[in-house]
Design a protein around this motif. Structure first.
Motif, PDB file in Angstrom:
ATOM      1  N   GLY A 161       0.805  -0.863  -0.003  1.00  0.00           N
ATOM      2  CA  GLY A 161       0.062  -0.522  -0.544  1.00  0.00           C
ATOM      3  C   GLY A 161       0.960   1.000  -0.077  1.00  0.00           C
ATOM      4  O   GLY A 161       1.736   1.265  -0.798  1.00  0.00           O
ATOM      5  N   SER A 162       0.598   2.087   0.851  1.00  0.00           N
ATOM      6  CA  SER A 162       1.752   3.445   0.794  1.00  0.00           C
ATOM      7  C   SER A 162       2.353   3.172   1.505  1.00  0.00           C
ATOM      8  O   SER A 162       3.330   4.379   1.865  1.00  0.00           O
ATOM      9  N   GLY A 163       3.018   1.987   2.936  1.00  0.00           N
ATOM     10  CA  GLY A 163       3.875   2.045   2.418  1.00  0.00           C
ATOM     11  C   GLY A 163       5.186   1.816   1.558  1.00  0.00           C
ATOM     12  O   GLY A 163       6.584   1.534   1.911  1.00  0.00           O
ATOM     13  N   ILE A 164       4.674   2.154   0.482  1.00  0.00           N
ATOM     14  CA  ILE A 164       5.959   1.966  -0.778  1.00  0.00           C
ATOM     15  C   ILE A 164       6.551   4.150  -0.528  1.00  0.00           C
ATOM     16  O   ILE A 164       7.427   3.933  -0.615  1.00  0.00           O
ATOM     17  N   THR A 165       5.870   4.371   0.465  1.00  0.00           N
ATOM     18  CA  THR A 165       6.733   6.288   0.008  1.00  0.00           C
ATOM     19  C   THR A 165       8.570   6.215   1.056  1.00  0.00           C
ATOM     20  O   THR A 165       9.063   6.393   0.028  1.00  0.00           O
ATOM     21  N   PRO A 166       8.188   5.139   1.382  1.00  0.00           N
ATOM     22  CA  PRO A 166       9.938   5.774   2.104  1.00  0.00           C
ATOM     23  C   PRO A 166      11.144   4.665   1.844  1.00  0.00           C
ATOM     24  O   PRO A 166      11.922   5.303   0.995  1.00  0.00           O
ATOM     25  N   MET A 167       9.908   3.645   1.179  1.00  0.00           N
ATOM     26  CA  MET A 167      10.915   2.678  -0.422  1.00  0.00           C
ATOM     27  C   MET A 167      11.025   3.447  -1.397  1.00  0.00           C
ATOM     28  O   MET A 167      12.840   3.193  -1.782  1.00  0.00           O
ATOM     29  N   MET A 168      10.372   4.393  -1.786  1.00  0.00           N
ATOM     30  CA  MET A 168      10.513   5.526  -3.143  1.00  0.00           C
ATOM     31  C   MET A 168      11.780   6.497  -2.870  1.00  0.00           C
ATOM     32  O   MET A 168      12.375   6.739  -3.728  1.00  0.00           O
ATOM     33  N   SER A 169      11.159   6.959  -1.617  1.00  0.00           N
ATOM     34  CA  SER A 169      12.736   8.054  -1.418  1.00  0.00           C
ATOM     35  C   SER A 169      14.142   7.661  -2.159  1.00  0.00           C
ATOM     36  O   SER A 169      14.749   8.169  -1.895  1.00  0.00           O
ATOM     37  N   MET A 170      13.948   6.125  -0.545  1.00  0.00           N
ATOM     38  CA  MET A 170      15.327   5.650  -0.507  1.00  0.00           C
ATOM     39  C   MET A 170      15.917   5.283  -2.015  1.00  0.00           C
ATOM     40  O   MET A 170      16.647   5.474  -2.595  1.00  0.00           O
ATOM     41  N   THR A 171      15.461   4.424  -2.935  1.00  0.00           N
ATOM     42  CA  THR A 171      15.837   4.299  -3.765  1.00  0.00           C
ATOM     43  C   THR A 171      16.041   5.251  -4.861  1.00  0.00           C
ATOM     44  O   THR A 171      16.808   5.315  -5.803  1.00  0.00           O
ATOM     45  N   ARG A 172      14.899   6.351  -4.762  1.00  0.00           N
ATOM     46  CA  ARG A 172      15.557   7.162  -5.918  1.00  0.00           C
ATOM     47  C   ARG A 172      16.909   7.971  -5.286  1.00  0.00           C
ATOM     48  O   ARG A 172      17.395   8.311  -5.898  1.00  0.00           O
ATOM     49  N   PHE A 173      16.611   8.093  -3.937  1.00  0.00           N
ATOM     50  CA  PHE A 173      18.248   8.000  -3.573  1.00  0.00           C
ATOM     51  C   PHE A 173      19.242   7.872  -3.662  1.00  0.00           C
ATOM     52  O   PHE A 173      20.007   8.349  -4.303  1.00  0.00           O
ATOM     53  N   LEU A 174      19.018   6.713  -3.654  1.00  0.00           N
ATOM     54  CA  LEU A 174      20.257   4.925  -4.220  1.00  0.00           C
ATOM     55  C   LEU A 174      20.580   5.226  -6.078  1.00  0.00           C
ATOM     56  O   LEU A 174      21.435   5.654  -6.432  1.00  0.00           O
ATOM     57  N   TYR A 175      19.638   5.622  -6.856  1.00  0.00           N
ATOM     58  CA  TYR A 175      19.807   6.313  -7.964  1.00  0.00           C
ATOM     59  C   TYR A 175      20.196   7.488  -8.384  1.00  0.00           C
ATOM     60  O   TYR A 175      21.726   7.717  -9.267  1.00  0.00           O
ATOM     61  N   ASP A 176      20.221   8.360  -7.144  1.00  0.00           N
ATOM     62  CA  ASP A 176      21.002   9.764  -7.381  1.00  0.00           C
ATOM     63  C   ASP A 176      22.899  10.078  -7.424  1.00  0.00           C
ATOM     64  O   ASP A 176      23.384  10.335  -7.655  1.00  0.00           O
ATOM     65  N   THR A 177      22.374   8.742  -5.620  1.00  0.00           N
ATOM     66  CA  THR A 177      23.720   9.155  -5.515  1.00  0.00           C
ATOM     67  C   THR A 177      25.057   7.854  -5.813  1.00  0.00           C
ATOM     68  O   THR A 177      26.119   7.786  -5.535  1.00  0.00           O
ATOM     69  N   GLN A 178      24.005   6.939  -5.830  1.00  0.00           N
ATOM     70  CA  GLN A 178      24.478   5.815  -5.306  1.00  0.00           C
ATOM     71  C   GLN A 178      24.550   4.773  -6.562  1.00  0.00           C
ATOM     72  O   GLN A 178      23.405   3.258  -6.150  1.00  0.00           O
ATOM     73  N   PRO A 179      24.762   4.382  -7.486  1.00  0.00           N
ATOM     74  CA  PRO A 179      23.357   3.343  -9.080  1.00  0.00           C
ATOM     75  C   PRO A 179      23.281   2.057  -9.033  1.00  0.00           C
ATOM     76  O   PRO A 179      22.803   1.627  -9.043  1.00  0.00           O
ATOM     77  N   ASP A 180      24.845   1.601  -8.270  1.00  0.00           N
ATOM     78  CA  ASP A 180      25.096   0.961  -7.995  1.00  0.00           C
ATOM     79  C   ASP A 180      25.005  -0.347  -7.229  1.00  0.00           C
ATOM     80  O   ASP A 180      25.095  -1.700  -7.283  1.00  0.00           O
ATOM     81  N   SER A 181      24.000   0.248  -6.332  1.00  0.00           N
ATOM     82  CA  SER A 181      23.412  -0.634  -5.139  1.00  0.00           C
ATOM     83  C   SER A 181      23.186  -1.542  -5.555  1.00  0.00           C
ATOM     84  O   SER A 181      21.835  -1.601  -6.634  1.00  0.00           O
ATOM     85  N   ASP A 182      23.075  -2.456  -4.492  1.00  0.00           N
ATOM     86  CA  ASP A 182      22.168  -3.225  -5.441  1.00  0.00           C
ATOM     87  C   ASP A 182      21.021  -3.601  -3.895  1.00  0.00           C
ATOM     88  O   ASP A 182      20.745  -3.576  -2.071  1.00  0.00           O
ATOM     89  N   VAL A 183      19.690  -3.608  -4.455  1.00  0.00           N
ATOM     90  CA  VAL A 183      18.156  -3.530  -4.135  1.00  0.00           C
ATOM     91  C   VAL A 183      17.433  -4.400  -4.597  1.00  0.00           C
ATOM     92  O   VAL A 183      17.762  -4.704  -6.145  1.00  0.00           O
ATOM     93  N   VAL A 184      17.100  -5.026  -3.419  1.00  0.00           N
ATOM     94  CA  VAL A 184      15.723  -5.951  -4.176  1.00  0.00           C
ATOM     95  C   VAL A 184      14.381  -5.187  -3.540  1.00  0.00           C
ATOM     96  O   VAL A 184      14.633  -5.085  -2.740  1.00  0.00           O
ATOM     97  N   PHE A 185      13.676  -4.413  -5.085  1.00  0.00           N
ATOM     98  CA  PHE A 185      12.219  -4.032  -4.227  1.00  0.00           C
ATOM     99  C   PHE A 185      10.973  -4.972  -4.429  1.00  0.00           C
ATOM    100  O   PHE A 185      10.830  -5.131  -5.605  1.00  0.00           O
TER     101      PHE A 185
END
Length: 360
Positions: free
Chosen positions: A129-153
């Motif tokens: 549900g809307s619990g996706i919002t902090p995950m989106m914030s962190m994923t956007r952050f990783l995309y901008d700053t550490q795009p090679d990060s290993d993430v399962v979403f």
């Protein structure tokens, strides 16, 4: 246009936000983007943190806490993405009334649910549900700053139409080599047949999504039954729960006992300890209260309004400074250790021990 070095950082105690965009994301879900009036401030926060907004939905404004879905790597604005639940008041008002150009008071950011506070070598983001919002914030952050990060979403939704940020997530997954996206829906619908994984959160879904989940740092957010199921599955399958973090605006299941001032030693004195008194220095008000009263209740009894939202020590909205005297505080993570060292307390869960002075 102003550059960052020409702007001041956002005041984390109280600020006015002006809406500059309102975007429909899914049924009863909207993203609202905000700047400060005249673009005088930039936003400094950790991805995954939240803010508290004062909503004029009733004759008496209500306070609601929302996680930021934006990323601090794009500091000129902040966004919240909110879903109106059945019976919601503040959120329903936001969806029906908030439009570009309107202004609201806000407090924050606050919270410790962030990969900045709990870094890991590999991440597993689990949401519903809307619990996706902090995950989106962190994923956007990783995309901008550490795009090679290993993430399962891993995100769960009732139907394909209710997957928030689906198009952006698919785009991010196409551009981040080590981002694996796993979307799970309970049911398909006629206009949007789902060819992906069906069902609810389960050990097999977690194992398929991230076979190496035991080696990952897990962040989880969603309804409490959903998070409880995730916790139980991870514990039952040998996961080190020191690497598990969840966001919840629900009170702790067990509230610690509240220490209250004891009576003076009978051998020394037969007079009981002096009743607590709270002096609010800025308003010049003095309120007598019982040992079980909180500072927030004392303020209300005296007619003073201290902003508050959750009222059980999570959101941090009611943070005030104790200038003198002692209080007993039992919080649920809504205040940092360095703030406590500076004398700050959460009014909603702090009990005066004798005479105290509060900056309010």
């Amino acid at each position: 246009m102003k550059y960052l070095d020409e702007m001041l950082p956002w005041n984390d105690r109280l600020q006015v936000l002006e809406c500059d965009a309102a975007i429909e994301e899914a049924p009863d879900v909207m993203t609202f983007s905000f700047r400060t009036p005249e673009n005088n401030n930039w936003f400094r926060y950790m991805p995954g943190q939240f803010i508290t907004i004062e909503i004029p939905s009733t004759p008496e404004p209500v306070m609601r806490t929302y996680t930021l879905s934006s990323t601090p790597s794009r500091p000129y604005s902040v966004s919240i993405t909110i879903k109106a639940q059945i019976g919601s008041i503040g959120t329903r008002w936001m969806l029906d009334n908030m439009r570009p150009g309107m202004q609201l008071k806000a407090f924050g950011p606050a919270g410790d649910f962030s990969l900045v506070s709990h870094p890991g070598k590999k991440y597993l983001f689990i949401s519903a549900g809307s619990g996706i919002t902090p995950m989106m914030s962190m994923t956007r952050f990783l995309y901008d700053t550490q795009p090679d990060s290993d993430v399962v979403f891993l995100n769960c939704a009732r139907s394909p139409d209710e997957i928030i940020f689906r198009k952006e997530l698919e785009l991010l997954a196409s551009r981040m080599d080590n981002l694996r996206l796993q979307l799970v829906v309970e049911r398909s619908i006629a206009r949007n047949v789902w060819s992906g994984v069906h069902g609810r959160i389960s050990h097999s879904v977690i194992d398929i999504s991230a076979p190496d989940f035991r080696d990952r740092t897990v962040f989880c957010c969603g309804p409490e039954p959903f998070m409880r199921a995730v916790r139980e599955m991870l514990e039952a399958n040998g996961f080190n729960m020191d690497n598990y973090h969840q966001e919840s605006f629900q009170p702790a299941s067990e509230t610690p006992a509240i220490p209250v001032p004891a009576a003076a030693d009978a051998a020394a004195s037969e007079v009981e300890t002096e009743a607590p008194v709270v002096i609010f220095t800025l308003s010049g008000m003095e309120v007598q209260c019982s040992p079980t009263d909180t500072v927030l209740l004392a303020a209300r009894n005296g007619g003073l309004k201290i902003p508050s939202a959750c009222e059980f020590g999570v959101c941090g909205t009611c943070k005030v400074k104790c200038l003198s005297g002692e209080t007993s505080m039992n919080h649920n993570g809504g205040i940092r250790d360095d703030e406590i060292e500076e004398g700050y307390i959460l009014a909603c869960c702090s009990h005066p021990l004798g005479r105290v002075e509060i900056e309010a």
